[in-house]
Design a protein around this motif. Sequence first.
Motif, mmCIF file in Angstrom:
data_model
loop_
_atom_site.group_PDB
_atom_site.id
_atom_site.type_symbol
_atom_site.label_atom_id
_atom_site.label_comp_id
_atom_site.label_asym_id
_atom_site.label_seq_id
_atom_site.Cartn_x
_atom_site.Cartn_y
_atom_site.Cartn_z
ATOM 1 N N LYS A 351 0.878 -1.108 0.076
ATOM 2 C CA LYS A 351 0.083 -0.107 -0.076
ATOM 3 C C LYS A 351 0.729 1.190 0.007
ATOM 4 C CE LYS A 351 -3.748 -2.407 2.235
ATOM 5 N NZ LYS A 351 -2.906 -3.735 2.536
ATOM 6 N N ASP A 658 -9.898 2.256 -1.305
ATOM 7 C CA ASP A 658 -9.952 1.850 0.246
ATOM 8 C C ASP A 658 -9.451 0.467 0.298
ATOM 9 O OD1 ASP A 658 -11.492 2.604 2.757
ATOM 10 O OD2 ASP A 658 -11.702 0.471 2.317
ATOM 11 N N PRO A 659 -8.561 0.475 1.271
ATOM 12 C CA PRO A 659 -7.882 -0.936 1.537
ATOM 13 C C PRO A 659 -8.685 -2.127 2.128
ATOM 14 C CG PRO A 659 -7.595 0.670 3.459
ATOM 15 C CD PRO A 659 -8.301 1.227 2.448
ATOM 16 N N GLY A 660 -10.093 -1.676 1.928
ATOM 17 C CA GLY A 660 -11.138 -2.905 2.348
ATOM 18 C C GLY A 660 -11.132 -3.665 0.847
ATOM 19 N N ILE A 690 -3.723 3.040 -2.319
ATOM 20 C CA ILE A 690 -4.439 2.114 -1.623
ATOM 21 C C ILE A 690 -4.148 2.808 -0.208
ATOM 22 C CG2 ILE A 690 -5.292 -0.225 -0.511
ATOM 23 C CD1 ILE A 690 -4.206 -1.168 -3.475
ATOM 24 N N ILE A 691 -5.066 3.383 0.355
ATOM 25 C CA ILE A 691 -4.684 4.047 1.920
ATOM 26 C C ILE A 691 -5.682 3.649 2.625
ATOM 27 C CG2 ILE A 691 -3.920 6.286 2.811
ATOM 28 C CD1 ILE A 691 -2.669 7.247 0.507
ATOM 29 N N ASP A 692 -5.598 3.653 3.723
ATOM 30 C CA ASP A 692 -6.535 3.688 5.070
ATOM 31 C C ASP A 692 -6.854 5.096 5.467
ATOM 32 O OD1 ASP A 692 -6.792 3.454 7.984
ATOM 33 O OD2 ASP A 692 -7.929 1.711 7.267
ATOM 34 N N LYS A 693 -8.200 5.533 5.404
ATOM 35 C CA LYS A 693 -8.559 6.567 5.979
ATOM 36 C C LYS A 693 -8.176 7.186 7.293
ATOM 37 C CE LYS A 693 -12.465 7.218 7.620
ATOM 38 N NZ LYS A 693 -13.919 7.411 8.013
ATOM 39 N N ASN A 694 -8.290 6.454 8.083
ATOM 40 C CA ASN A 694 -7.872 6.555 9.504
ATOM 41 C C ASN A 694 -6.552 6.817 9.643
ATOM 42 O OD1 ASN A 694 -10.861 6.397 10.389
ATOM 43 N ND2 ASN A 694 -10.491 3.967 10.708
ATOM 44 N N LYS A 695 -5.583 5.816 9.036
ATOM 45 C CA LYS A 695 -4.156 5.959 9.118
ATOM 46 C C LYS A 695 -3.752 7.322 8.577
ATOM 47 C CE LYS A 695 -0.019 3.740 8.170
ATOM 48 N NZ LYS A 695 0.682 2.361 7.130
ATOM 49 N N TYR A 706 3.470 8.147 11.732
ATOM 50 C CA TYR A 706 3.863 7.289 10.394
ATOM 51 C C TYR A 706 4.788 7.810 9.463
ATOM 52 C CZ TYR A 706 -0.782 5.682 11.966
ATOM 53 O OH TYR A 706 -1.811 5.088 12.832
ATOM 54 N N ASN A 739 -14.276 7.881 0.574
ATOM 55 C CA ASN A 739 -15.160 7.504 1.540
ATOM 56 C C ASN A 739 -16.496 8.118 1.714
ATOM 57 O OD1 ASN A 739 -13.328 5.466 3.414
ATOM 58 N ND2 ASN A 739 -11.953 6.893 2.658
#
Length: 749
Positions: A351, A658-660, A690-695, A706, A739
């Motif tokens: 990612k 989204d990483p989902g 591909i990135i996690d929103k919360n991260k 991070y 999102n």
Amino acid sequence: MGKIQFINEFPETEQFSYDKRIRLLKKRKLEQTQEKIDMEGGLDEDDYGRVVPPDDFHFEFIPNNANGSYYGYEGWRTNYCKLLEEHPLYCDPLDAFVGRGFFFMTRQKGAIWNPDIPYDDLKEAFEQYNIVCGIGSDGHFTPDLRMGFEMGWGGILEKLKKYQKINSKPECQEFYESEIMVVEGIIRFLIRISQELGELSKEERNPYLKKNLEEMAEVNHKMAAGRPETLRECIQWMCWFSFFSRLYNRGPSGGQLDELLRPFYEHDIAEGIIDDETAKFYIACLFLNDTRYYQLAGPGEDGQDMASHISYLILEAADWINIACNLTVRVHDNMNEDFFKTSVRYLFKNKNAWPRYSGDNSLVNGFMRCGYDRNLARKRLAAGCSWMSIPGMEYTLNDLVKINVAKVFEVAYFEMMDEAGQKEPSTKVLWKHFEKHLTRAVETTARGILFHLHHQDQNEPELICNLLSQGPVEKGADVTKSARYFNMCMDGAGIGTVADSFAACEQRIEQEGKITWKALTKQLELDWKDIDGEYIRQMMLHSQRYCGGNTLGDKWARKINELYTSLVRQQVDKARKEDPDYPEIQFIPGWFSWSNTLEFGSHVRATPNGRFNGEAINHGANPTIGFRRDGAVTAMANSIASVQPGYGNCAPVQLELDPGIAGTEEGVEKMVAMIRTILEDGNTLLNINIIDKNKVLEAHKDPSKYPDLVVRVTGFTAYFAMLSPEFRQLVVDRILAVNGEDNAEPANR
């Protein structure tokens, strides 16, 4: 001579595996990135691989102009050779290579353009339309590293002296004298470096590190004038070419990495010199040294895929070091499907936005429309943020010339309204004003490119990249006058902002009658702060947008692209008729904004699509951030495909996913199918985050949490922590849009 910057913190008894070395090198890389952030602040560009210079290293340039800067052959060769004499060696005994620098001369020298060669007649239009003209910029083209492998620095020096005798005309002598002086300076520098490495090896008490330093010294002594024969020598030569070219002016891209390395890898395997683990370690250290752009796979001259065993090793090495990498996989009809899927697995796994994917059919067919054959078109590699280049053959100014089409629209709009008493405003009238001003912007930009070509050697000759290009050494002239092909890039920026503005005016004023031109203009002048301003802004904001799928916005985007492409291509015949020095010049259109997205927006007042004064314009050929909440990737990609200019340069697709999306084999299969569909539909280049929103939100609040988070910002990847707060916000807004959320603080409001 500067003091050696040597890092060693390990006791005599410490033992090392390749895996341990990689982990320690990556840790040190992140620490050095933080040092750059602490010293330089946000950097909205490639990571490059630079390190912070030692405190005791201070270089004094020798000016040759009254403004305190230096220009031309004499100024650049003098200062470059002086810098080589004084530049310290940076050495990490864990690394396989040396060759990391501290800065670019272009950013230390002061005023970029030689004031003795003015272009005042062009500046008015450049300023009016917020044009990045490219005059004085480094070339952003790709040299052919294979020429360096075949000759080595000693062979390059012999070639220069040979052609100096052949081209004995006085006008060629300054070129040869300067190039010879530079290459002799490079050879002296490498001899010094090998000697310093030898001294370090004598001082080192850890047997493992001592052996590595001895090998470094031996390799670098040979690379001073000899040709690389092994994989380690080849990559060390590449690291030094990166160093020499970056030190000079940021330098070029890398080329077809798997094919550059394959002969050396196969030689070493056959001779029993290395195994795959060692090869991967060397390649990982190459990525650590510099974040150059490299292409993998793609069709060879026979149309078959060039992916080989070392192509897989390159992906494995990138995964191992897992830093900001700029790898592009070329997708074509005869693609190696297993390699394609393997690359996608790494996209899911890390990612970190690598690799990205280019579309061979669209690029090749587009470049052939410029008059080139298919074999030559296939040699044009993914070479930078958004651009292509034939190694060693082209001079391009890729990604360095940009017209702020949103600013052109603003000028046209307010000119129309100033004349409203004489002629009733309408989208038809607005289009005529827009066409007039875009024509002037494109024509002036083309004139600026020709001005640059005629005078750049008196400003900043390409003393390093000349050496690995076809033409300069043979003709005794800078690449700006001697390249085989001049395919000059001319990017437009802001197509989404302008298309949405035209569409909003047509829909809300002309079709629905919900607002008048006069009332809209008042809101724009007040930045939507008048009574009912936000209500009206929302109404305009939610009109039919570009990338919605056969909307008014899409219709206007196609019309804008057709006009822009036509205007850029018209400059080809005009230049060939009027300028005999460049009889085969090409002007090639694209849509790309790079990090100018924010800067361009800061120069544009509020626009009819609901955008605020000073807010960022749309990124590249992508839609305005956040207008779609349904994840309709196909509709967006189809719209972008419809505005590809179609002459071999790019209008990239930027996807935020989204990483989902599962990285299972089923997910890989679906991603492969999506990438292929997007590229086969006519798109040229695909960037995927591909990135996690919360991260990313946590990292935006506190980047230090991070330090290893990598994002693809535009065409380049970068550590999120290295970006300015404004650019981090822009990336955050894109992620939130995926999102289905609105950010409380719009980017660059």
